[in-house]
Scaffold this motif. Sequence first.
Motif, PDB file in Angstrom:
ATOM      1  N   GLU A 168     -10.392   5.882  12.065  1.00 47.31           N
ATOM      2  CA  GLU A 168     -10.844   4.896  11.089  1.00 47.31           C
ATOM      3  C   GLU A 168      -9.871   4.914   9.917  1.00 47.31           C
ATOM      4  O   GLU A 168      -9.732   5.939   9.236  1.00 47.31           O
ATOM      5  N   VAL A 169      -9.190   3.802   9.687  1.00 47.65           N
ATOM      6  CA  VAL A 169      -8.141   3.742   8.670  1.00 47.65           C
ATOM      7  C   VAL A 169      -8.540   2.788   7.556  1.00 47.65           C
ATOM      8  O   VAL A 169      -8.944   1.649   7.811  1.00 47.65           O
ATOM      9  N   VAL A 170      -8.413   3.260   6.318  1.00 41.87           N
ATOM     10  CA  VAL A 170      -8.617   2.415   5.145  1.00 41.87           C
ATOM     11  C   VAL A 170      -7.246   2.133   4.549  1.00 41.87           C
ATOM     12  O   VAL A 170      -6.540   3.054   4.123  1.00 41.87           O
ATOM     13  N   ALA A 171      -6.845   0.874   4.563  1.00 40.73           N
ATOM     14  CA  ALA A 171      -5.584   0.447   3.967  1.00 40.73           C
ATOM     15  C   ALA A 171      -5.868   0.004   2.536  1.00 40.73           C
ATOM     16  O   ALA A 171      -6.565  -0.989   2.322  1.00 40.73           O
ATOM     17  N   ALA A 172      -5.360   0.739   1.570  1.00 37.41           N
ATOM     18  CA  ALA A 172      -5.640   0.444   0.164  1.00 37.41           C
ATOM     19  C   ALA A 172      -4.353   0.103  -0.566  1.00 37.41           C
ATOM     20  O   ALA A 172      -3.303   0.713  -0.324  1.00 37.41           O
ATOM     21  N   ASP A 173      -4.432  -0.879  -1.464  1.00 39.34           N
ATOM     22  CA  ASP A 173      -3.261  -1.269  -2.241  1.00 39.34           C
ATOM     23  C   ASP A 173      -3.727  -1.859  -3.568  1.00 39.34           C
ATOM     24  O   ASP A 173      -4.828  -2.421  -3.659  1.00 39.34           O
ATOM     25  N   PHE A 174      -2.873  -1.745  -4.586  1.00 41.34           N
ATOM     26  CA  PHE A 174      -3.193  -2.252  -5.915  1.00 41.34           C
ATOM     27  C   PHE A 174      -2.962  -3.759  -6.024  1.00 41.34           C
ATOM     28  O   PHE A 174      -3.470  -4.409  -6.930  1.00 41.34           O
ATOM     29  N   SER A 175      -2.188  -4.302  -5.091  1.00 41.53           N
ATOM     30  CA  SER A 175      -1.822  -5.716  -5.133  1.00 41.53           C
ATOM     31  C   SER A 175      -2.796  -6.569  -4.331  1.00 41.53           C
ATOM     32  O   SER A 175      -2.860  -6.447  -3.103  1.00 41.53           O
ATOM     33  N   PRO A 176      -3.550  -7.453  -4.973  1.00 44.44           N
ATOM     34  CA  PRO A 176      -4.451  -8.346  -4.230  1.00 44.44           C
ATOM     35  C   PRO A 176      -3.708  -9.214  -3.223  1.00 44.44           C
ATOM     36  O   PRO A 176      -4.231  -9.520  -2.149  1.00 44.44           O
ATOM     37  N   GLY A 177      -2.480  -9.610  -3.564  1.00 37.31           N
ATOM     38  CA  GLY A 177      -1.694 -10.435  -2.654  1.00 37.31           C
ATOM     39  C   GLY A 177      -1.336  -9.704  -1.378  1.00 37.31           C
ATOM     40  O   GLY A 177      -1.375 -10.276  -0.278  1.00 37.31           O
ATOM     41  N   MET A 178      -0.977  -8.436  -1.507  1.00 41.55           N
ATOM     42  CA  MET A 178      -0.670  -7.631  -0.323  1.00 41.55           C
ATOM     43  C   MET A 178      -1.919  -7.455   0.541  1.00 41.55           C
ATOM     44  O   MET A 178      -1.870  -7.585   1.771  1.00 41.55           O
ATOM     45  N   ILE A 179      -3.048  -7.158  -0.092  1.00 42.00           N
ATOM     46  CA  ILE A 179      -4.295  -6.968   0.643  1.00 42.00           C
ATOM     47  C   ILE A 179      -4.695  -8.250   1.381  1.00 42.00           C
ATOM     48  O   ILE A 179      -5.090  -8.223   2.551  1.00 42.00           O
ATOM     49  N   ALA A 180      -4.562  -9.390   0.708  1.00 44.32           N
ATOM     50  CA  ALA A 180      -4.911 -10.666   1.337  1.00 44.32           C
ATOM     51  C   ALA A 180      -4.024 -10.940   2.543  1.00 44.32           C
ATOM     52  O   ALA A 180      -4.496 -11.400   3.596  1.00 44.32           O
ATOM     53  N   GLU A 181      -2.726 -10.654   2.415  1.00 45.29           N
ATOM     54  CA  GLU A 181      -1.802 -10.868   3.528  1.00 45.29           C
ATOM     55  C   GLU A 181      -2.118  -9.908   4.675  1.00 45.29           C
ATOM     56  O   GLU A 181      -2.075 -10.287   5.849  1.00 45.29           O
ATOM     57  N   GLY A 182      -2.473  -8.658   4.345  1.00 43.91           N
ATOM     58  CA  GLY A 182      -2.835  -7.694   5.373  1.00 43.91           C
ATOM     59  C   GLY A 182      -4.073  -8.112   6.138  1.00 43.91           C
ATOM     60  O   GLY A 182      -4.123  -8.021   7.373  1.00 43.91           O
ATOM     61  N   ARG A 183      -5.093  -8.576   5.413  1.00 43.94           N
ATOM     62  CA  ARG A 183      -6.316  -9.044   6.084  1.00 43.94           C
ATOM     63  C   ARG A 183      -6.029 -10.247   6.969  1.00 43.94           C
ATOM     64  O   ARG A 183      -6.566 -10.361   8.074  1.00 43.94           O
ATOM     65  N   ARG A 184      -5.155 -11.140   6.502  1.00 43.03           N
ATOM     66  CA  ARG A 184      -4.828 -12.337   7.285  1.00 43.03           C
ATOM     67  C   ARG A 184      -4.157 -11.946   8.597  1.00 43.03           C
ATOM     68  O   ARG A 184      -4.467 -12.492   9.660  1.00 43.03           O
ATOM     69  N   ARG A 185      -3.261 -10.971   8.533  1.00 46.60           N
ATOM     70  CA  ARG A 185      -2.498 -10.585   9.724  1.00 46.60           C
ATOM     71  C   ARG A 185      -3.305  -9.725  10.695  1.00 46.60           C
ATOM     72  O   ARG A 185      -3.103  -9.806  11.903  1.00 46.60           O
ATOM     73  N   HIS A 186      -4.180  -8.860  10.160  1.00 44.30           N
ATOM     74  CA  HIS A 186      -4.755  -7.805  10.988  1.00 44.30           C
ATOM     75  C   HIS A 186      -6.280  -7.813  11.026  1.00 44.30           C
ATOM     76  O   HIS A 186      -6.895  -6.771  11.280  1.00 44.30           O
ATOM     77  N   SER A 187      -6.878  -8.952  10.820  1.00 50.41           N
ATOM     78  CA  SER A 187      -8.345  -9.031  10.755  1.00 50.41           C
ATOM     79  C   SER A 187      -9.015  -8.659  12.079  1.00 50.41           C
ATOM     80  O   SER A 187     -10.193  -8.313  12.109  1.00 50.41           O
ATOM     81  N   GLY A 188      -8.279  -8.702  13.174  1.00 48.07           N
ATOM     82  CA  GLY A 188      -8.871  -8.420  14.476  1.00 48.07           C
ATOM     83  C   GLY A 188      -8.962  -6.947  14.830  1.00 48.07           C
ATOM     84  O   GLY A 188      -9.498  -6.588  15.885  1.00 48.07           O
TER      85      GLY A 188
END
Length: 247
Positions: free
Chosen positions: A80-100
């Motif tokens: 179980e991996v939690v990807a954390a970042d201070f940048s909302p833009g990075m987090i949004a891009e990560g969710r878009r790419r890896h939501s599955g």
Amino acid sequence: MNDHEHNRADLHKDPARVSGMFDQVAKNYDRTNTVLSMGNDRMWRVATTRAVAPRRGQRILDLAAGTGASSVALAGSGAEVVAADFSPGMIAEGRRRHSGIANLTFVEADATALPFADGEFDTVTMSFGLRNVNDPKKALLELLRVTKPGGHLVVCEFSHPPSPSFNGLYRFYNDRILPVVAKTVSSNADAYDYLNESIRDWPDQRTLSRWIRQAGWTDVAHRNLSMGIVALHRATKPRLTATPSAK
């Protein structure tokens, strides 16, 4: 947006400016890093994943995860991996790419005030992010706090090649070549000027190891990657410890 409107962080590392700068480069961040590192970023990611040694049943924090490239590699183990970042833009891009990916969660987080419980993670890892935190010693304390006793820390960060001759070539690349290439491949070349400055200003391998020990970690060790351009630091949280307070 014209060049004068680009967010340009500096070595004061104001959190809002650093976050805004990474927001602006999020979309092409991974491709740009691969070009500027001449493909070495992929090798560094593999080395970090091996050092973390993720296993099914573990809970792992990948701090400063960016768009989640390192997190995806860790999640492949079934952990179980939690990807954390201070940048909302990075987090949004990560969710878009890896939501599955079901065992991968994205969380916006400040490294100096993590939104997690004490002892929540088996392993905490941070790649190329500690250098961008305005108080890296406090971040090391926070990482210790959220790690289980006996758990592990893995930090992959730019460093200083110990060979004077190779270090001279590396500085020439960063000072003369990297800015030219960045202007060609990046949407915000100023961000990579900051990258160069932050690498030059960052302490060497021994100093960072000392910071990790001072935060309360034990069994602190490092090994150089790419002749010391990058160093992979590892440590363990003592099984019985009182977490030091930030000063």
